[in-house]
Design a protein around this motif. Structure first.
Motif: not given
Length: 142
Positions: A67-75
């Motif tokens: 979640r948050g900054a890691y919501k993007n599937k690349e991260k």
């Protein structure tokens, strides 16, 4: 002012570093699809996670951020749970291979170290808070 949930979160965050490093080292040695070794995406997503409820009582979790900054599937490390439990995942659409646990063995390996370091980490966090209190007085706390 020293006995508040934020300080407990700071203590647990600092104390969780050895567990995070062990999880990352377990991931770096695992084999994945196409004979790839390790997953930098999963390694980068390992961290200390807080929720609204855990912040209220002063605590958190060590795991894969999604979640948050890691919501993007690349991260995101959202798929790490399926790797951890393998075929035991309760999903009718995904057919995963055998379980490749990397979080539980890391916890078992570092559990004693975490317990021993808790008091030392608490002492260092409280020392910083006392220094802040001396410098700023009660104005440093909101």
């Amino acid at each position: 002012q020293l006995n508040n949930p934020k300080n407990l979160v700071r203590i647990f965050r600092k104390n969780s570093k050895p567990l995070q490093e062990k999880i990352k080292s377990n991931i770096s040695g695992m084999s994945f699809k196409n004979e790839n070794i390790g997953s930098t995406q999963l390694q980068k997503s390992v961290g200390f996670i807080t929720t609204k409820a855990s912040r209220k009582f002063g605590g958190g979790y060590v795991g894969l951020r999604a979640r948050g900054a890691y919501k993007n599937k690349e991260k995101s490390g959202f798929y790490g749970a399926w790797i951890e439990v393998g075929r035991n995942a309760q999903s009718p659409t995904y057919k995963w291979g055998p379980a490749k646990p990397f979080i539980e063995p890391a916890y078992k390996a570092t559990k004693n170290k975490l317990m021993v370091n808790m008091l030392t980490d608490a002492r260092s966090v409280m020392y910083k808070e006392v220094q802040k209190l001396r410098k700023l007085g009660t104005l440093g706390y909101s």
